[in-house]
Design an enzyme around this catalytic site. Structure first.
Site, PDB file in Angstrom:
ATOM      1  N   THR A 127      37.723  32.676  36.936  1.00 19.16           N
ATOM      2  CA  THR A 127      37.090  33.922  37.373  1.00 19.16           C
ATOM      3  C   THR A 127      35.873  34.318  36.544  1.00 19.16           C
ATOM      4  O   THR A 127      35.349  35.416  36.726  1.00 19.16           O
ATOM      5  CB  THR A 127      38.106  35.080  37.360  1.00 19.16           C
ATOM      6  OG1 THR A 127      38.688  35.177  36.048  1.00 19.16           O
ATOM      7  CG2 THR A 127      39.204  34.863  38.395  1.00 19.16           C
ATOM      8  N   TYR A 128      35.420  33.461  35.635  1.00 19.08           N
ATOM      9  CA  TYR A 128      34.214  33.797  34.883  1.00 19.08           C
ATOM     10  C   TYR A 128      33.037  33.975  35.841  1.00 19.08           C
ATOM     11  O   TYR A 128      32.809  33.142  36.734  1.00 19.08           O
ATOM     12  CB  TYR A 128      33.874  32.702  33.878  1.00 19.08           C
ATOM     13  CG  TYR A 128      34.706  32.703  32.616  1.00 19.08           C
ATOM     14  CD1 TYR A 128      35.596  33.725  32.314  1.00 19.08           C
ATOM     15  CD2 TYR A 128      34.590  31.664  31.704  1.00 19.08           C
ATOM     16  CE1 TYR A 128      36.350  33.710  31.154  1.00 19.08           C
ATOM     17  CE2 TYR A 128      35.329  31.639  30.528  1.00 19.08           C
ATOM     18  CZ  TYR A 128      36.208  32.663  30.264  1.00 19.08           C
ATOM     19  OH  TYR A 128      36.958  32.642  29.106  1.00 19.08           O
ATOM     20  N   THR A 129      32.274  35.042  35.618  1.00 19.15           N
ATOM     21  CA  THR A 129      31.130  35.411  36.472  1.00 19.15           C
ATOM     22  C   THR A 129      31.464  35.234  37.953  1.00 19.15           C
ATOM     23  O   THR A 129      30.684  34.677  38.729  1.00 19.15           O
ATOM     24  CB  THR A 129      29.846  34.647  36.087  1.00 19.15           C
ATOM     25  OG1 THR A 129      30.092  33.239  36.064  1.00 19.15           O
ATOM     26  CG2 THR A 129      29.337  35.091  34.736  1.00 19.15           C
ATOM     27  N   ASP A 130      32.645  35.708  38.315  1.00 15.98           N
ATOM     28  CA  ASP A 130      33.103  35.711  39.714  1.00 15.98           C
ATOM     29  C   ASP A 130      33.070  34.324  40.360  1.00 15.98           C
ATOM     30  O   ASP A 130      32.835  34.195  41.571  1.00 15.98           O
ATOM     31  CB  ASP A 130      32.254  36.684  40.545  1.00 15.98           C
ATOM     32  CG  ASP A 130      32.326  38.111  40.017  1.00 15.98           C
ATOM     33  OD1 ASP A 130      33.334  38.436  39.348  1.00 15.98           O
ATOM     34  OD2 ASP A 130      31.386  38.888  40.254  1.00 15.98           O
ATOM     35  N   GLY A 131      33.301  33.293  39.563  1.00 13.47           N
ATOM     36  CA  GLY A 131      33.335  31.928  40.081  1.00 13.47           C
ATOM     37  C   GLY A 131      32.037  31.162  39.894  1.00 13.47           C
ATOM     38  O   GLY A 131      32.021  29.932  40.023  1.00 13.47           O
TER      39      GLY A 131
END
Length: 357
Positions: free
Chosen positions: A61-65
């Site tokens: 889920t870092y930076t919304d993918g």
């Protein structure tokens, strides 16, 4: 010290070779209000790999993918020579209770999503990202082992979990012949040293390589914040996204008078050694023999160049002692009791007993 990125280290009890600094890909993408656009992120990746770096850290889920997607695109030509680490258990779809957590459904769905986003057939290292206090440990371990047996994951690890749960999991994995945990990712730096109480000693004893995140305490140890920033008002001139980053640090409680005093000591040592504060902060973390590879989260090639200079820092004993003292914490019970003169006297008397670790 004089290391280089190709001075590879074994990760925990495994035979996996990784660089002594891991490249953090949480800065790949700007969805969180700071970070690097695709072109700039590619420069970071290329610089790290060209120097011999092979250990890259991200999460589902870092930076919304965007982090996984960009990393997957960059890594395509180098896939077999890289060690890609990602994580699962954070919520992927708000409102869907099974899109997060440590349980089997979340685990398998998250890994499949990461494989697609990373555009790869396998994940080198998979962390349980955040302990959820609800999933039975045998469900977690069996799920991780199943993925290893399927070849979708090569090694398993854990982050942000109580030491007693990690040690329990490692014992169960060993007894049942399941894939052991080989790495422990924790927040660890000159400001946040709670890991010295139980997590780091546990990792050394049980064969988990320590991979610290936020080794510069969200940038506080770089010296860029002052007492004026404690108010939480105003932008940081000339640094896009830095106001969002400052607000994030304030919300987390990272910007405090005590922490700025630690940063001041780092700046003093940096001046004396002719280094940057960031290099000193990173090099101190590297000086701990339990640490395998801190995760560096640069947003520009210049920042990454500066961070890599930490591999060349040589501390004197007095500099190390000064840094150790300024950020020191009490270890608490039972550690302080067991280390005290009274307990040494009643358990060993005047005997001289050599320890090997």
């Amino acid at each position: 010290m004089s290391l280089t990125l190709d001075s590879y280290r074994l990760l925990g009890r495994s035979g996996l070779r990784v660089s002594p600094l891991a490249l953090g890909a949480a800065t790949f993408g700007t969805e969180w209000g700071w970070g690097a656009e695709q072109e700039e992120a590619r420069k970071l990746f290329d610089l790290y790999v060209e120097r011999g770096g092979n250990f890259i850290d991200t999460a589902n889920t870092y930076t919304d993918g965007s982090s996984e997607r960009l990393l997957g695109a960059f890594a395509r030509e180098h896939r077999e020579s890289l060690v890609l680490a990602t994580k699962y258990s954070t919520l992927r779809r708000p409102g869907d209770p099974n899109s997060g957590g440590a349980h089997r459904k979340s685990l398998f769905a998250s890994v499949e999503a990461s494989l697609r986003q990373l555009d790869t057939d396998y994940i080198d290292l998979l962390y349980l990202h955040v302990w959820d206090f609800t999933t039975p440990v045998d469900e977690i371990l069996r799920g991780l082992d199943d993925l290893v047996r399927q070849g979708k994951v090569l090694y398993v690890a854990i982050s942000n979990a109580p030491a007693w749960q990690v040690s329990r999991m490692q014992a169960i994995a060993d007894l049942r012949g399941w894939s052991p945990l080989v790495a422990l990712q924790i927040e660890y730096n000159l400001i946040e040293r709670a890991g010295e109480r139980d997590l780091i000693p546990m990792a050394r004893e049980l064969g988990l390589g320590v991979v610290p995140y936020s080794p510069l305490a969200g940038g506080v140890l770089t010296g860029k914040y002052t007492r004026d920033d404690l108010t939480g008002t105003g932008a940081v001139p000339g640094v896009p996204g830095e106001s969002a980053r400052k607000s994030f640090n304030l919300a987390l409680g990272t910007l405090t008078e005590r922490n700025l005093a630690v940063a001041d000591a780092v700046k003093e040592v940096a001046r004396e050694l002719g280094r940057s504060p960031a290099q000193i902060g990173l090099a101190w973390t590297l000086s701990n023999p339990a640490v395998t590879a801190p995760v560096i989260g640069a947003r520009t090639p210049a920042q990454l160049e500066d961070n890599l200079g930490a591999l060349e820092v040589d501390f004197t004993a007095s500099h190390l002692a000064r840094l150790d003292e300024v950020g020191a914490i009490g270890l608490g019970y039972p550690h302080d009791l067991l280390a005290g003169d009274h307990m040494r006297k009643v358990t060993a008397g005047d005997l001289k007993i050599e320890t090997r670790h």
